[in-house]
Write an enzyme that holds these catalytic residues in place. Sequence first.
Site, mmCIF file in Angstrom:
data_model
loop_
_atom_site.group_PDB
_atom_site.id
_atom_site.type_symbol
_atom_site.label_atom_id
_atom_site.label_comp_id
_atom_site.label_asym_id
_atom_site.label_seq_id
_atom_site.Cartn_x
_atom_site.Cartn_y
_atom_site.Cartn_z
ATOM 1 N N GLU A 97 19.926 29.195 -34.918
ATOM 2 C CA GLU A 97 21.065 28.031 -34.208
ATOM 3 C C GLU A 97 21.414 28.443 -32.859
ATOM 4 O OE1 GLU A 97 24.469 25.292 -35.432
ATOM 5 O OE2 GLU A 97 24.378 26.861 -36.447
ATOM 6 N N HIS A 98 22.285 29.442 -33.146
ATOM 7 C CA HIS A 98 22.841 30.028 -31.868
ATOM 8 C C HIS A 98 22.184 31.547 -31.810
ATOM 9 C CE1 HIS A 98 25.802 27.420 -33.719
ATOM 10 N NE2 HIS A 98 26.163 27.072 -32.361
ATOM 11 N N ASP A 145 30.130 25.831 -27.894
ATOM 12 C CA ASP A 145 30.712 25.221 -28.913
ATOM 13 C C ASP A 145 31.760 24.255 -28.371
ATOM 14 O OD1 ASP A 145 29.420 26.336 -31.025
ATOM 15 O OD2 ASP A 145 30.922 27.646 -31.608
ATOM 16 N N HIS A 170 -11.680 -5.152 -32.532
ATOM 17 C CA HIS A 170 -11.342 -4.143 -31.322
ATOM 18 C C HIS A 170 -12.121 -4.385 -30.075
ATOM 19 C CE1 HIS A 170 -8.426 -2.578 -34.345
ATOM 20 N NE2 HIS A 170 -7.824 -1.874 -33.373
ATOM 21 N N GLN A 214 31.442 32.931 -35.611
ATOM 22 C CA GLN A 214 30.423 32.178 -36.514
ATOM 23 C C GLN A 214 30.726 32.274 -37.836
ATOM 24 O OE1 GLN A 214 27.796 30.334 -35.122
ATOM 25 N NE2 GLN A 214 27.935 29.633 -37.347
ATOM 26 N N HIS A 241 33.369 29.782 -39.685
ATOM 27 C CA HIS A 241 32.931 28.485 -39.840
ATOM 28 C C HIS A 241 33.005 27.978 -41.365
ATOM 29 C CE1 HIS A 241 31.586 26.251 -36.098
ATOM 30 N NE2 HIS A 241 31.221 27.575 -35.600
#
Length: 426
Positions: free
Chosen positions: A322-323, A356, A415, A255, A258
Amino acid sequence: MEIIKYPGREEWSSLIKRPALDVTTLFDTVRTVLDEVREQGDTAVKAYEEKFDKVLLSSLQVSEEEMREADALVTEDLKQAIRTAKANIEKFHASQRFEGKKVETTPGVTCWQKAVAIEKVGLYIPGGTAPLFSTVLMLAVPARIAGCKEIVLCTPPNREGKVHPAILFAAEVAGVSKIFKAGGIQAIAAMAYGTESVPKVYKIFGPGNQYVTAAKQLVSLKEVAIDMPAGPSEVEVIADETANPDFIAADFLSQAEHGVDSQAILVTASETIVEPVARAIQEQLDRLPRKEITEKSLAHSRIIVLKDSREVVDFTNQYAPEHLIIQTADYTAIAERIENAGSVFMGPYTPESAGDYASGTNHTLPTNGYAKAYSGVNLDSFIKKITFQEISSDGIRALGSTIQTMAANEHLDAHRNAVTIRLNTI
């Protein structure tokens, strides 16, 4: 990398903060580019490509000849890997197809939904330090399954004006309609407003840097829909004393590499694994070719020791990663208690990199705590659902008084009259 032991719950809010920049500070810069592309079209896109990507382009669209060149440059091993990943992504996302059914809510009143693909979608694939051809698959494959008629892809070229061949091959395999050489804010603007070359789309997908994120947020105010707010990538690992420190370190570093603003955290109630994990991280870091980037990311990564599994789960749901990787003896039981996460990786043999690339789940996921409210990209992301209702004379007779009473109490007489005028004919 910080090691924090037994923080009180009142400290958690500071520990869950990400290293992300507040993108609203970029809005003035981003608006300038958006406005120029809206007004000048291809001319502005090419000018910004020259300014930011240092390339002078005669044409934005990738040609058939360039596609053939790319095919020849991709190795057979990589082609087969891309095809395998595509098949798994296709299988998982095809299983998400919506099956609507008609429901009679009241005798004579029938309601149902129909799923319809978004006609035109735009996919943004970043450039930067790694060619993210996997993201092409993650976005284009579900778009094609959904039935989107036009799938437009923008990605920045290199200084020779070429797009990475693996990105082009993946786009071909996944069924992308048109590919354009444009990156950053100018790419988002081109897809949002349309230019002489780039079609205007109805929804934009894909990750990017903070300028791309800011651009997506601004165009989403009135021009197009976007997949979700996004920021730097992140992972949380939950582990106990049964976990393999080398596995945890590998996940941490996968990770962190990245980008310099990525974040990895380990949360555990087993203090005994802290030192072995820290040692394994350093040993593996020294062997990485992207060591410099990874080291900068580790500067704002953390190992956090908490009192027990209840605190671990509570912290995780507050962080909303996120993960999320769970490497504990009772990983299934812990996973069932997770409420906020983009994607969960369960057990010792499920690395984040599987999701991924090739397990079949989508890797375009909510970051920066948005997993509390957003899902990752899935088949529904490329679909809109239209509701239908059909009411017979018996149905309006049965439901009419309910509608009349509610309309009258909201002081909306027109209505009420729309029902009354029909009842008077029955």
